[in-house]
Write a protein that holds these residues in place. Structure first.
Motif, PDB file in Angstrom:
ATOM      1  N   GLY A   1      59.106  49.816 -23.024  1.00  0.00           N
ATOM      2  CA  GLY A   1      59.504  49.036 -24.208  1.00  0.00           C
ATOM      3  C   GLY A   1      60.647  49.729 -24.922  1.00  0.00           C
TER       4      GLY A   1
ATOM      5  N   VAL B   1      59.154  50.365 -32.019  1.00  0.00           N
ATOM      6  CA  VAL B   1      58.299  51.292 -31.265  1.00  0.00           C
ATOM      7  C   VAL B   1      59.077  52.040 -30.168  1.00  0.00           C
TER       8      VAL B   1
ATOM      9  N   HIS C   1      62.255  48.800 -19.578  1.00  0.00           N
ATOM     10  CA  HIS C   1      62.243  47.513 -20.283  1.00  0.00           C
ATOM     11  C   HIS C   1      62.153  46.398 -19.263  1.00  0.00           C
ATOM     12  N   SER C   2      62.373  45.177 -19.725  1.00  0.00           N
ATOM     13  CA  SER C   2      62.102  44.038 -18.832  1.00  0.00           C
ATOM     14  C   SER C   2      63.080  43.965 -17.649  1.00  0.00           C
TER      15      SER C   2
ATOM     16  N   ALA D   1      54.324  50.063 -24.689  1.00  0.00           N
ATOM     17  CA  ALA D   1      54.569  49.284 -25.915  1.00  0.00           C
ATOM     18  C   ALA D   1      55.387  48.055 -25.536  1.00  0.00           C
TER      19      ALA D   1
ATOM     20  N   ASN E   1      47.260  43.023 -28.292  1.00  0.00           N
ATOM     21  CA  ASN E   1      47.380  41.618 -27.880  1.00  0.00           C
ATOM     22  C   ASN E   1      46.043  40.928 -28.127  1.00  0.00           C
TER      23      ASN E   1
ATOM     24  N   VAL F   1      46.093  53.914 -31.331  1.00  0.00           N
ATOM     25  CA  VAL F   1      47.341  54.083 -32.093  1.00  0.00           C
ATOM     26  C   VAL F   1      47.292  53.347 -33.449  1.00  0.00           C
TER      27      VAL F   1
HETATM   28  N1  LIG Z   1      49.262  49.692 -32.813  1.00  0.00           N
HETATM   29  C1  LIG Z   1      50.270  49.521 -33.674  1.00  0.00           C
HETATM   30  O1  LIG Z   1      50.246  50.041 -34.778  1.00  0.00           O
HETATM   31  C2  LIG Z   1      51.430  48.714 -33.266  1.00  0.00           C
HETATM   32  C3  LIG Z   1      52.621  48.755 -33.997  1.00  0.00           C
HETATM   33  C4  LIG Z   1      53.718  48.006 -33.536  1.00  0.00           C
HETATM   34  C5  LIG Z   1      53.581  47.241 -32.393  1.00  0.00           C
HETATM   35  N2  LIG Z   1      52.376  47.202 -31.738  1.00  0.00           N
HETATM   36  C6  LIG Z   1      52.203  46.437 -30.506  1.00  0.00           C
HETATM   37  O2  LIG Z   1      52.972  47.056 -29.493  1.00  0.00           O
HETATM   38  C7  LIG Z   1      53.452  46.069 -28.589  1.00  0.00           C
HETATM   39  C8  LIG Z   1      54.972  46.142 -28.517  1.00  0.00           C
HETATM   40  O3  LIG Z   1      55.487  45.864 -29.798  1.00  0.00           O
HETATM   41  P1  LIG Z   1      57.059  45.740 -30.060  1.00  0.00           P
HETATM   42  O4  LIG Z   1      57.235  45.356 -31.476  1.00  0.00           O
HETATM   43  O5  LIG Z   1      57.710  46.967 -29.556  1.00  0.00           O
HETATM   44  O6  LIG Z   1      57.381  44.493 -29.092  1.00  0.00           O
HETATM   45  P2  LIG Z   1      58.753  43.755 -28.751  1.00  0.00           P
HETATM   46  O7  LIG Z   1      59.715  43.872 -29.876  1.00  0.00           O
HETATM   47  O8  LIG Z   1      58.358  42.420 -28.238  1.00  0.00           O
HETATM   48  O9  LIG Z   1      59.340  44.610 -27.538  1.00  0.00           O
HETATM   49  C9  LIG Z   1      58.718  44.624 -26.300  1.00  0.00           C
HETATM   50  C10 LIG Z   1      59.489  45.508 -25.356  1.00  0.00           C
HETATM   51  O10 LIG Z   1      58.798  45.523 -24.118  1.00  0.00           O
HETATM   52  C11 LIG Z   1      59.698  45.176 -23.062  1.00  0.00           C
HETATM   53  N3  LIG Z   1      58.965  44.412 -22.068  1.00  0.00           N
HETATM   54  C12 LIG Z   1      58.356  43.211 -22.218  1.00  0.00           C
HETATM   55  N4  LIG Z   1      57.782  42.824 -21.067  1.00  0.00           N
HETATM   56  C13 LIG Z   1      58.052  43.802 -20.158  1.00  0.00           C
HETATM   57  C14 LIG Z   1      57.738  43.991 -18.794  1.00  0.00           C
HETATM   58  N5  LIG Z   1      57.035  43.095 -18.112  1.00  0.00           N
HETATM   59  N6  LIG Z   1      58.164  45.117 -18.188  1.00  0.00           N
HETATM   60  C15 LIG Z   1      58.877  46.044 -18.856  1.00  0.00           C
HETATM   61  N7  LIG Z   1      59.198  45.926 -20.152  1.00  0.00           N
HETATM   62  C16 LIG Z   1      58.796  44.819 -20.803  1.00  0.00           C
HETATM   63  C17 LIG Z   1      60.797  44.354 -23.708  1.00  0.00           C
HETATM   64  O11 LIG Z   1      61.948  44.472 -22.905  1.00  0.00           O
HETATM   65  P3  LIG Z   1      63.369  43.790 -23.288  1.00  0.00           P
HETATM   66  O12 LIG Z   1      63.929  44.648 -24.383  1.00  0.00           O
HETATM   67  O13 LIG Z   1      64.144  43.870 -22.039  1.00  0.00           O
HETATM   68  O14 LIG Z   1      63.051  42.397 -23.743  1.00  0.00           O
HETATM   69  C18 LIG Z   1      60.920  45.005 -25.076  1.00  0.00           C
HETATM   70  O15 LIG Z   1      61.781  46.121 -25.039  1.00  0.00           O
HETATM   71  C19 LIG Z   1      52.915  44.724 -29.108  1.00  0.00           C
HETATM   72  O16 LIG Z   1      51.678  44.459 -28.477  1.00  0.00           O
HETATM   73  C20 LIG Z   1      52.665  45.006 -30.574  1.00  0.00           C
HETATM   74  O17 LIG Z   1      51.675  44.176 -31.133  1.00  0.00           O
HETATM   75  C21 LIG Z   1      51.318  47.925 -32.143  1.00  0.00           C
END
Ligand SMILES: NC(=O)c1ccc[n+]([C@@H]2O[C@H](COP(=O)([O-])OP(=O)(O)OC[C@H]3O[C@@H](n4cnc5c(N)ncnc54)[C@H](OP(=O)(O)O)[C@@H]3O)[C@@H](O)[C@H]2O)c1
Length: 288
Positions: free
Chosen positions: A166, A171, A194-195, A213, A237, A266
């Motif tokens: 991610g 994050v 990343h994706s 993440a 999720n 986390v």
């Molecule tokens: N526990 C906590 O306190 C906390 C805090 C914040 C977030 N979270 C959770 O953490 C997760 C990520 O949050 P975020 O805000 O960072 O999400 P986000 O903004 O949607 O970013 C997701 C990242 O993952 C990459 N990605 C998506 N699908 C992928 C795959 N199949 N293979 C490789 N990379 C992939 C994306 O790549 P691209 O850039 O290429 O699109 C993007 O960089 C979510 O579930 C969110 O709810 C939890």
């Protein structure tokens, strides 16, 4: 299961106790009550729960919190007005604008408007720049929470290969930055995926520390993990009303040396780090 479970709830409780002690000392010495102002726009139920949890956590450690609730029809100009009021209110030390915002509002315009000295989420470009340069004012809450979990679980990070899945601004990107810096629980060799990453599993299998993440339920399976790795699951999720991480816990726990659960990993650490940043902001207001 062979992996040790890293108990984020317990570590966060310990961190909160330490923060509560420092808040008390600070209040006694300075006569200043640390104060977090939270802004919630619209009525997204998940956001309302997150904000409520943050308010409760503040109360428990002696930090004042106030909630500014605005309707889902609020305009960008109205929200900017509120942010400016909070910026100039000397009794407010930290400002938290809960994301996501309704679609008529540009989140970047709002987050950039928060004064960097009250930017307890560390989203402002000035604060991100300071993190990049290794002289942070505030540490980004979720990545810092992960770093504290790694430290508290006795994970050796220096010189290890950390793979971050991610590259988000909240994050992935700051997580990679913290781990690559010089310093405690850092000095890692970091790869960001990343994706568009090709042969992702080949990369993740080389990770001594794997941080997921991506927001994709149980994406990281056992065959993607090196035996003995430390696996940190940031993902949250909702699947059939249940909270599920980005890691297939049962499978990966058979292979990893240590792993964080979801929930209870986390998530609680993120809130604890927000409290820490609010305290830092209150201290800065006294020093400046
Ligand atoms: N526990 C906590 O306190 C906390 C805090 C914040 C977030 N979270 C959770 O953490 C997760 C990520 O949050 P975020 O805000 O960072 O999400 P986000 O903004 O949607 O970013 C997701 C990242 O993952 C990459 N990605 C998506 N699908 C992928 C795959 N199949 N293979 C490789 N990379 C992939 C994306 O790549 P691209 O850039 O290429 O699109 C993007 O960089 C979510 O579930 C969110 O709810 C939890």
């Amino acid at each position: 299961m062979t992996a040790r479970v890293i108990d984020g709830k317990a570590v966060a409780a310990k961190v909160r106790e330490q923060i509560a002690d420092v808040v008390e000392q600070f209040r006694n010495q300075s006569n200043v009550e640390p104060h977090l102002a939270a802004v919630l726009v619209g009525d997204d139920p998940a956001s309302a729960i997150y904000v409520r949890n943050k308010e409760r956590a503040c109360e428990k450690v002696g930090i004042k919190s106030t909630l500014h609730r605005l309707s889902g029809e609020t305009t960008q100009a109205q929200l900017l007005d509120l942010v400016q009021q909070l910026n100039s209110d000397r009794s407010v030390h930290g400002i938290l604008v809960q994301l996501p915002l309704p679609q008529q509002i540009d989140p970047i315009a709002i987050l950039d408007a928060v004064t960097p000295l009250k930017d307890v989420d560390a989203f402002h470009p000035e604060n991100v720049g300071l993190i990049v340069q290794g002289r942070p004012r505030f540490l980004p809450c979720t990545p810092r929470g992960v770093q504290v979990l790694l430290a508290e679980s006795g994970t050796d990070v220096s010189g290890k290969h950390a793979v971050v899945l991610g590259r988000s601004e909240i994050v992935g990107k700051p997580m990679a930055l913290l781990l690559m810096q010089k310093g405690e629980t850092a000095n890692a060799t970091v790869t960001i995926c990343h994706s568009r990453t090709q042969n992702l599993a080949d990369v993740t299998r080389t990770a001594d520390i794997l941080i997921a993440a991506i927001g994709s339920p149980e994406f990281v399976t056992g065959d993607m993990v090196k035996p003995g790795a430390v696996v940190i699951d940031v993902g949250t999720n909702r699947v059939n009303d249940k909270l599920v991480g980005d890691v297939a816990f049962d499978q990966v726990a058979e292979i990893a040396a240590a792993i964080t659960p979801v929930p209870g990993g986390v998530g609680p650490m993120t809130i604890a780090m927000l409290l820490q940043n609010t305290l830092t902001a209150a201290k800065l207001s006294v020093d400046s």
